[in-house]
Design a protein around this motif. Structure first.
Motif, mmCIF file in Angstrom:
data_model
loop_
_atom_site.group_PDB
_atom_site.id
_atom_site.type_symbol
_atom_site.label_atom_id
_atom_site.label_comp_id
_atom_site.label_asym_id
_atom_site.label_seq_id
_atom_site.Cartn_x
_atom_site.Cartn_y
_atom_site.Cartn_z
ATOM 1 N N ASP A 1 -0.425 -4.306 7.016
ATOM 2 C CA ASP A 1 0.335 -3.266 6.342
ATOM 3 C C ASP A 1 0.413 -3.605 4.860
ATOM 4 O OD1 ASP A 1 0.778 -1.978 8.756
ATOM 5 O OD2 ASP A 1 2.713 -2.950 9.091
ATOM 6 N N LEU B 1 2.167 -0.683 -1.849
ATOM 7 C CA LEU B 1 1.341 -0.383 -3.012
ATOM 8 C C LEU B 1 2.227 -0.144 -4.233
ATOM 9 C CD1 LEU B 1 -0.984 2.172 -1.188
ATOM 10 C CD2 LEU B 1 -1.374 -0.295 -1.483
ATOM 11 N N GLU C 1 0.050 7.667 -3.677
ATOM 12 C CA GLU C 1 0.218 8.474 -2.465
ATOM 13 C C GLU C 1 -1.140 8.837 -1.858
ATOM 14 O OE1 GLU C 1 2.785 8.994 -0.819
ATOM 15 O OE2 GLU C 1 4.544 8.967 -2.138
ATOM 16 N N ALA D 1 -2.449 5.684 -0.235
ATOM 17 C CA ALA D 1 -1.702 5.382 0.995
ATOM 18 C C ALA D 1 -2.175 6.271 2.147
ATOM 19 C CB ALA D 1 -0.209 5.571 0.753
ATOM 20 N N SER D 2 -2.395 7.542 1.866
ATOM 21 C CA SER D 2 -2.873 8.463 2.907
ATOM 22 C C SER D 2 -4.244 8.052 3.412
ATOM 23 C CB SER D 2 -2.934 9.894 2.357
ATOM 24 O OG SER D 2 -1.646 10.366 2.033
ATOM 25 N N ARG E 1 -3.883 4.871 5.612
ATOM 26 C CA ARG E 1 -3.312 5.189 6.929
ATOM 27 C C ARG E 1 -4.365 5.830 7.836
ATOM 28 N NH1 ARG E 1 0.991 8.004 3.542
ATOM 29 N NH2 ARG E 1 2.458 6.335 2.994
ATOM 30 N N HIS F 1 0.402 0.797 8.193
ATOM 31 C CA HIS F 1 1.527 1.366 7.450
ATOM 32 C C HIS F 1 1.298 1.080 5.971
ATOM 33 C CE1 HIS F 1 5.544 2.719 6.457
ATOM 34 N NE2 HIS F 1 5.752 1.584 5.804
ATOM 35 N N ALA F 2 1.320 2.115 5.144
ATOM 36 C CA ALA F 2 1.126 1.973 3.703
ATOM 37 C C ALA F 2 2.335 2.553 2.987
ATOM 38 C CB ALA F 2 -0.144 2.674 3.256
ATOM 39 N N GLU F 3 3.068 1.697 2.319
ATOM 40 C CA GLU F 3 4.295 2.080 1.619
ATOM 41 C C GLU F 3 4.019 2.206 0.133
ATOM 42 O OE1 GLU F 3 8.580 -0.093 0.574
ATOM 43 O OE2 GLU F 3 7.413 -0.759 2.311
ATOM 44 N N VAL F 4 4.516 3.258 -0.477
ATOM 45 C CA VAL F 4 4.338 3.484 -1.906
ATOM 46 C C VAL F 4 5.609 3.082 -2.647
ATOM 47 C CG1 VAL F 4 4.111 5.266 -3.687
ATOM 48 C CG2 VAL F 4 2.601 5.277 -1.694
#
Length: 272
Positions: free
Chosen positions: A27, A30, A39, A42-43, A46, A52-55
């Motif tokens: 995971d 970013l 964003e 991250a999309s 994923r 899981h990619a958190e911005v």
């Protein structure tokens, strides 16, 4: 490594770190200034890697933003197993006669933020008894190419000292010292990449793969590619008068070419 937090993740080496870590099923958090690019990345991560990619949008030269990222690293309910301090910028100016505000911004980004985030990560990781910190420096740390060299020299020495402090804790510290890397960084800085031969350039995927391999084996200094390891060894053996003479020799060259020759502005580690 668990979750990895990457600064400067929207472009350059930071982008490559994000992809390689995500495809290895880690995971990611970013961090960069450009929310739209983060964003989108991250999309993509994923969808492609199923992670899981958190911005976390932040300007690391802003104390409040920097503290938000530090707090994320301290959060033991969502532990970060690898911190990649990658964000950087090219000043593309000489110190004498240059804009002091830009100099201070670069210092905040490439020195202060590395110190603050490393401190936050190390504290949390030591409490858990595991983790890794990867700070991106440069072979420019061995040269005298203005304040960029000074910043990267600080990162290199700081990380070596941090590795000593962390000995026996289960946490490691590695400093990445790449040479010139093919990224959009140089285009953004308006630097003519044709002034150096092809052999001087490294591919970002190779640099990141070597860095992550060195992190996994607990190496303190990571210098990707045999040619840059040999070049670094030679520079370390040279008298500093010779290193300074090289910097003086390049002064009459136009700014773009001069920066390239000294590697001072050719930071491969920026999200700018």
């Amino acid at each position: 490594m668990g979750t990895a937090l990457i600064t400067g993740a929207s472009a350059g080496l930071g982008l490559e770190f994000a992809w390689q870590l995500a495809t290895a099923k880690h995971d990611v958090v970013l961090v960069a200034r450009d929310t739209e690019r983060l964003e989108r990345l991250a999309s993509q991560l994923r969808a492609a890697a199923g992670v899981h990619a958190e911005v976390l949008t932040a300007d690391l030269t802003d104390p409040a933003d920097l503290e938000r990222v530090a707090e994320r690293l301290r959060d033991q309910t969502r532990p970060v197993g690898l911190l990649v301090n990658n964000a950087g910028l090219s000043l593309h100016q000489r110190f004498v006669g240059g804009d002091l505000d830009r100099e201070e911004m670069a210092l905040d980004l490439m020195v202060r933020s590395v110190m603050v985030l490393s401190h936050a990560a190390a504290q949390a990781m030591v409490e858990r008894g595991r983790g890794a910190i990867l700070n991106v420096a440069s072979v420019a740390a061995l040269f005298t190419s203005g304040t960029y060299s000074a910043h990267k020299a600080w990162v290199r020495t700081f990380t070596e000292g941090l590795a000593v402090d962390l000995r026996g804790t289960g946490v490691t510290a590695t400093v990445l010292c790449p040479g010139l890397v093919h990224t959009e960084f140089h285009d953004r800085a308006g630097i003519d990449k044709s002034v150096l031969p092809d052999i001087a350039w490294l591919n970002p995927d190779d640099v990141v793969a070597a860095a992550l391999a060195d992190v996994r084996r607990g190496a303190v200094i990571s210098t990707p590619s045999l040619r840059y390891r040999l070049a670094s060894g030679v520079v370390r053996l040279l008298p500093r008068t010779a290193v300074r003479a090289f910097a003086s020799y390049r002064k009459p060259v136009p700014d773009d070419a001069a920066s390239a020759a000294g590697m001072g502005s050719l930071a491969p580690d920026a999200d700018r």
